[in-house]
Design a protein around this motif. Structure first.
Motif, PDB file in Angstrom:
ATOM      1  N   UNK A 398       0.850  -1.179   0.000  1.00 40.45           N
ATOM      2  CA  UNK A 398       0.000   0.000   0.000  1.00 40.45           C
ATOM      3  C   UNK A 398       0.887   1.231   0.000  1.00 40.45           C
ATOM      4  N   UNK A 399       0.489   2.233  -0.736  1.00 40.66           N
ATOM      5  CA  UNK A 399       1.174   3.522  -0.750  1.00 40.66           C
ATOM      6  C   UNK A 399       0.834   4.254   0.547  1.00 40.66           C
ATOM      7  N   UNK A 400       1.826   4.485   1.385  1.00 39.88           N
ATOM      8  CA  UNK A 400       1.564   5.071   2.697  1.00 39.88           C
ATOM      9  C   UNK A 400       1.064   6.508   2.600  1.00 39.88           C
ATOM     10  N   UNK A 401       1.515   7.251   1.596  1.00 39.17           N
ATOM     11  CA  UNK A 401       0.992   8.609   1.426  1.00 39.17           C
ATOM     12  C   UNK A 401      -0.501   8.592   1.182  1.00 39.17           C
ATOM     13  N   UNK A 402      -0.997   7.545   0.514  1.00 40.93           N
ATOM     14  CA  UNK A 402      -2.439   7.467   0.239  1.00 40.93           C
ATOM     15  C   UNK A 402      -3.235   7.149   1.494  1.00 40.93           C
ATOM     16  N   UNK A 403      -2.606   6.537   2.492  1.00 41.79           N
ATOM     17  CA  UNK A 403      -3.275   6.342   3.785  1.00 41.79           C
ATOM     18  C   UNK A 403      -3.544   7.701   4.418  1.00 41.79           C
ATOM     19  N   UNK A 404      -2.550   8.573   4.364  1.00 44.40           N
ATOM     20  CA  UNK A 404      -2.729   9.938   4.873  1.00 44.40           C
ATOM     21  C   UNK A 404      -3.778  10.682   4.054  1.00 44.40           C
ATOM     22  N   UNK A 405      -3.722  10.532   2.723  1.00 41.54           N
ATOM     23  CA  UNK A 405      -4.699  11.205   1.859  1.00 41.54           C
ATOM     24  C   UNK A 405      -6.118  10.728   2.163  1.00 41.54           C
ATOM     25  N   UNK A 406      -6.269   9.430   2.405  1.00 36.68           N
ATOM     26  CA  UNK A 406      -7.590   8.899   2.756  1.00 36.68           C
ATOM     27  C   UNK A 406      -8.076   9.496   4.060  1.00 36.68           C
ATOM     28  N   UNK A 407      -7.199   9.572   5.039  1.00 38.32           N
ATOM     29  CA  UNK A 407      -7.581  10.146   6.329  1.00 38.32           C
ATOM     30  C   UNK A 407      -8.001  11.604   6.189  1.00 38.32           C
ATOM     31  N   UNK A 408      -7.333  12.348   5.338  1.00 33.84           N
ATOM     32  CA  UNK A 408      -7.707  13.756   5.135  1.00 33.84           C
ATOM     33  C   UNK A 408      -9.125  13.851   4.575  1.00 33.84           C
ATOM     34  N   UNK A 409      -9.453  13.020   3.588  1.00 35.33           N
ATOM     35  CA  UNK A 409     -10.819  13.022   3.061  1.00 35.33           C
ATOM     36  C   UNK A 409     -11.813  12.628   4.143  1.00 35.33           C
ATOM     37  N   UNK A 410     -11.480  11.605   4.903  1.00 37.65           N
ATOM     38  CA  UNK A 410     -12.416  11.103   5.913  1.00 37.65           C
ATOM     39  C   UNK A 410     -12.713  12.157   6.971  1.00 37.65           C
ATOM     40  N   UNK A 411     -11.721  12.948   7.356  1.00 39.52           N
ATOM     41  CA  UNK A 411     -12.000  13.980   8.364  1.00 39.52           C
ATOM     42  C   UNK A 411     -13.024  14.977   7.851  1.00 39.52           C
TER      43      UNK A 411
END
Length: 422
Positions: A398-411
């Protein structure tokens, strides 16, 4: 809500989320062995203030028309984990993920062992890292960041479901819904490459058995090897796939109109024989059938059985010893959330506010547990999550930057859904 503060909290807690992801990957959770990973997640949810329930799967769930057919027993140490937070009944939201992962075939071909998480090149590698333990990490990262920045942001009931058996039956999520764990909407944290996944096709798993005539290898010419005899059966499966493709081109189901090849037929397992110097008596093939949404699992099975029997009609052995076709595992209905559904618009707007662009809205030639919320529980549902590579394959990551990007959308999504911010 100060979004700079939220984003800084996400970044500041990213290593915590990546460590959680590594813990989850290091707890192998293949079929029948989900407990250790479930407990890792239960601990993380409890640390964020969730009340934890461990929900066993009913032993008779296969009698439910929407269920898949179990492949291993439901023992007391196999359960869904459910976290609940917030007393108000509404607004409500359910975040769903699956803890189970597929086996890691040919582990020696992996660059690093599949259940020893490894970070390199901006990714975390390991079986289940992408599909879909990274979704749990992203979801909890978003919640932790919001809790740090604004303790009172949640104005309703939030349910977090970690289900078993998404990869083979769906019975984990079905069991939670039947037990009353539903909400105004459901968001599944699947790896979607930050796209909004609206639906998937029907899926049925079948076991196809071809019988032969066993013998010693030195008289093989007087025997019938079921592996070789199965050729017309396998040809029939791929002929059916071509027919499905042709029908799709003539008359596509609108949600899948943009897909070139939505209805894949895959021969996933093949087993025969017990000795190199013996002609085997039986060959068994495990097959995954993708099928149109309008078909039931029974109809899909009948279509396969009819195609196989027709293909065997001119074969002297198979016409007298017809192969058997039985269901095993998935009996998944197709599903599709309308692309203009309010839930899809709300999530698209959250993505836009986080990243400055609108995300694609897509369907796929596979399935997720979103089908249960849409088909059985009348609940709007879609999937959204990180960017994964080689899921179900070698060197999954998994691309770790995309985990952060997903969290930003979720917030952004969570605060609007719960009325904490416009």
């Amino acid at each position: 809500m100060n979004w700079d503060d939220v984003d800084n909290a996400i970044t500041g807690n990213a290593d915590w989320a990546f460590a959680l992801l590594a813990q989850l990957v290091a707890a192998p959770s293949t079929l029948g062995h989900e407990t250790a990973a479930q407990e890792v997640l239960a601990t993380a949810l409890a640390d964020l203030g969730f009340a934890i329930t461990r929900l066993p799967i009913p032993a008779d769930i296969a009698t439910d028309p929407a269920a898949g057919l179990p492949r291993v027993p439901y023992t007391p140490d196999r359960y869904d984990v459910i976290g609940e937070r917030g007393r108000a009944a509404t607004p409500s939201l359910l975040l769903n993920g699956h803890i189970d992962v597929v086996p890691a075939e040919a582990a020696t071909e992996w660059r690093t062992p599949p259940f020893e998480p490894s970070r390199r090149d901006g990714r975390l590698y390991g079986r289940g890292a992408g599909d879909m333990k990274a979704g749990f990490a992203a979801g909890l990262l978003a919640l932790r960041a919001l809790d740090e920045v604004a303790e009172t942001w949640q104005h309703g009931r939030l349910t977090f479901v970690s289900a078993i058996e998404e990869e083979c039956t769906g019975n984990g999520t079905l069991a939670t819904g039947r037990a009353g764990y539903t909400a105004d909407a459901a968001l599944l944290l699947e790896p979607t490459d930050l796209s909004i996944l609206l639906g998937g096709v029907g899926i049925v798993w079948l076991d196809i058995t071809v019988t032969g005539r066993a013998a010693h290898a030195h008289v093989a010419t007087h025997a019938v090897n079921p592996i070789l005899a199965a050729r017309p059966v396998l040809d029939a499966l791929y002929a059916l796939e071509r027919d499905l493709d042709a029908e799709h081109r003539r008359n596509p189901d609108p949600p899948y109109a943009d897909l070139d090849h939505p209805y894949t037929i895959n021969i996933g397992t093949a087993h025969a024989g017990d000795w190199p110097s013996s002609v085997p008596a039986i060959a068994r093939f495990g097959v995954r059938i993708g099928h149109p949404r309008r078909w039931t699992a029974d109809e899909a099975t009948d279509r396969v059985r009819t195609a196989i029997i027709a293909a065997c009609a001119d074969d002297p052995w198979l016409s007298a010893h017809p192969p058997t076709v039985t269901m095993s595992g998935f009996r998944a209905e197709g599903h599709a959330l309308p692309p203009d559904a309010p839930l899809a618009d709300q999530l698209a707007d959250a993505h836009h506010r986080a990243h400055g662009s609108k995300p694609p809205r897509v369907t796929v030639g596979s399935t997720t547990d979103a089908r249960y919320y849409l088909n059985q529980f009348d609940t709007p549902a879609l999937a959204y999550g990180p960017r994964a590579f080689d899921i179900h394959g070698t060197d999954e990551s998994v691309d770790l930057a995309s985990v952060i990007d997903t969290a930003r959308t979720l917030t952004r999504f969570l605060t609007v859904h719960f009325g904490a911010t416009p």
